[in-house]
Write an enzyme that holds these catalytic residues in place. Sequence first.
Site, PDB file in Angstrom:
ATOM      1  N   LEU A 205      -4.146  -3.243   8.339  1.00  0.00           N
ATOM      2  CA  LEU A 205      -3.344  -3.668   6.929  1.00  0.00           C
ATOM      3  C   LEU A 205      -2.938  -2.394   6.471  1.00  0.00           C
ATOM      4  CD1 LEU A 205      -5.622  -5.967   5.149  1.00  0.00           C
ATOM      5  CD2 LEU A 205      -3.531  -6.568   5.937  1.00  0.00           C
ATOM      6  N   HIS A 206      -1.590  -2.138   6.081  1.00  0.00           N
ATOM      7  CA  HIS A 206      -1.427  -0.829   5.388  1.00  0.00           C
ATOM      8  C   HIS A 206      -0.052  -0.976   4.564  1.00  0.00           C
ATOM      9  CE1 HIS A 206       1.458  -0.670   8.502  1.00  0.00           C
ATOM     10  NE2 HIS A 206       1.975   0.224   8.152  1.00  0.00           N
ATOM     11  N   ARG A 207       0.625  -2.027   4.386  1.00  0.00           N
ATOM     12  CA  ARG A 207       1.917  -2.138   3.789  1.00  0.00           C
ATOM     13  C   ARG A 207       1.493  -2.170   2.029  1.00  0.00           C
ATOM     14  NH1 ARG A 207       5.514  -1.437   6.861  1.00  0.00           N
ATOM     15  NH2 ARG A 207       5.301  -2.347   8.884  1.00  0.00           N
ATOM     16  N   ASP A 280      -0.295  -6.572   9.307  1.00  0.00           N
ATOM     17  CA  ASP A 280       1.062  -6.380   8.735  1.00  0.00           C
ATOM     18  C   ASP A 280       1.958  -5.337   9.244  1.00  0.00           C
ATOM     19  OD1 ASP A 280      -0.149  -4.130   7.927  1.00  0.00           O
ATOM     20  OD2 ASP A 280      -0.281  -4.711   5.506  1.00  0.00           O
TER      21      ASP A 280
END
Length: 361
Positions: A205-207, A280
């Site tokens: 996850l990094h958005r 994501d």
Amino acid sequence: MKTVVHVMGARPNYMKIAPLMDALAGVPGLHQRLVNTGQHYDEAMSGVFLRELNLPRPDRDLDVGSASHAVQTARVMVKFEAVCQEERPDLVVVVGDVNSTMAAALVAAKLVIPIAHLEAGLRSFDRTMPEEINRLVTDAIADLLLTPSADADENLRREGVPESKIFRVGNIMIDTLQKHREHARFDRVRDRFAIAEGAYAVATLHRPSNVDDAETFGGIMSAMREIARTLPIVFPVHPRTRARLATGVSGDTNGLILTEPLGYLDFLSLTSHARLILTDSGGLQEESTALGIPCITVRQNTERPVTVTEETNELAGSRPNDILAAFRRALSRTGETRRPALWDGQTAGRAAAVIRQFLGL
Ligand code: UD1
């Protein structure tokens, strides 16, 4: 002698530049130069990839580092303009959709240097994503639009791009995946994470839209804790996400196997033997399709629709109940390697042929 300057800046760029530079190596009359903007700079986000993918040592390091979008973009532009003035390239190659991609393209366009954009035409139709702005701007000013799929060609045509600029070459990331897959054995990661083959999930996850908002991030993390009660989750944590976790907004991480970001080979070992991927990331949606591993995408939209039509990927959004429902559906899907058209490991050769023809080599 013709000079091509390749630009890379961030983690998802390296696996796209490496096969293209390989395919162009040794072309008579062609001089390749590699510029690393330094948008990503940590060993785990950058150095390990450059080594594992056998990228040549960059000829120029711009060392721009992290900053706001405007500052980061501007730093790349100022430094890359000087590079272009010295190197006088006949073509600038940019890949993907990160800030460095758009910044370098803008500089080249203003200096009237032709631009090739590899991975052109992808659209999420979500202009709140910084990458969507980068894609739109880069494609609007590039001269050679090297696309991965038919939907990308269609997007460009709809935006009025002339047919003569569009070249469908395929998915270059799959070239890299195929080349390294046999080296990504499970024993690279098994003991380190105490996992059994095919019996764990991998999450990334990094958005900003997922991790910057406390409520959204907290909801995703609660769904992940719930999933981890039945399927262990290995979670390599991006620096942006680590900083958010450290604030405590997302609740505890009990039951999750947290680790630093992994290098290319360790990560491929992890994903290719997993039961499920939850992400994501754009690239990981495609890699999961190529590997035949069910993927839950924690977003409302994707610029890679072929992963959904191949039925390996489901867009679940960010709400915990939707993620859990997608998890139950994903477990009932059988893994089967999918090969959308031109995901054949030969994309670099086709891209190189377009570039050679353009340069008259
Ligand atoms: C960037 C790309 C995104 C891509 C992602 C892959 C843009 C707009 N975004 O997002 O499309 O999916 O890379 O990782 O170009 N940081 C470090 N070390 C690093 C790099 C970053 O600690 O080597 C931290 C910094 O605190 C930085 C933050 O991560 O502020 C975000 O980095 P940045 O490059 O701005 O964006 P990403 O979220 O990595």
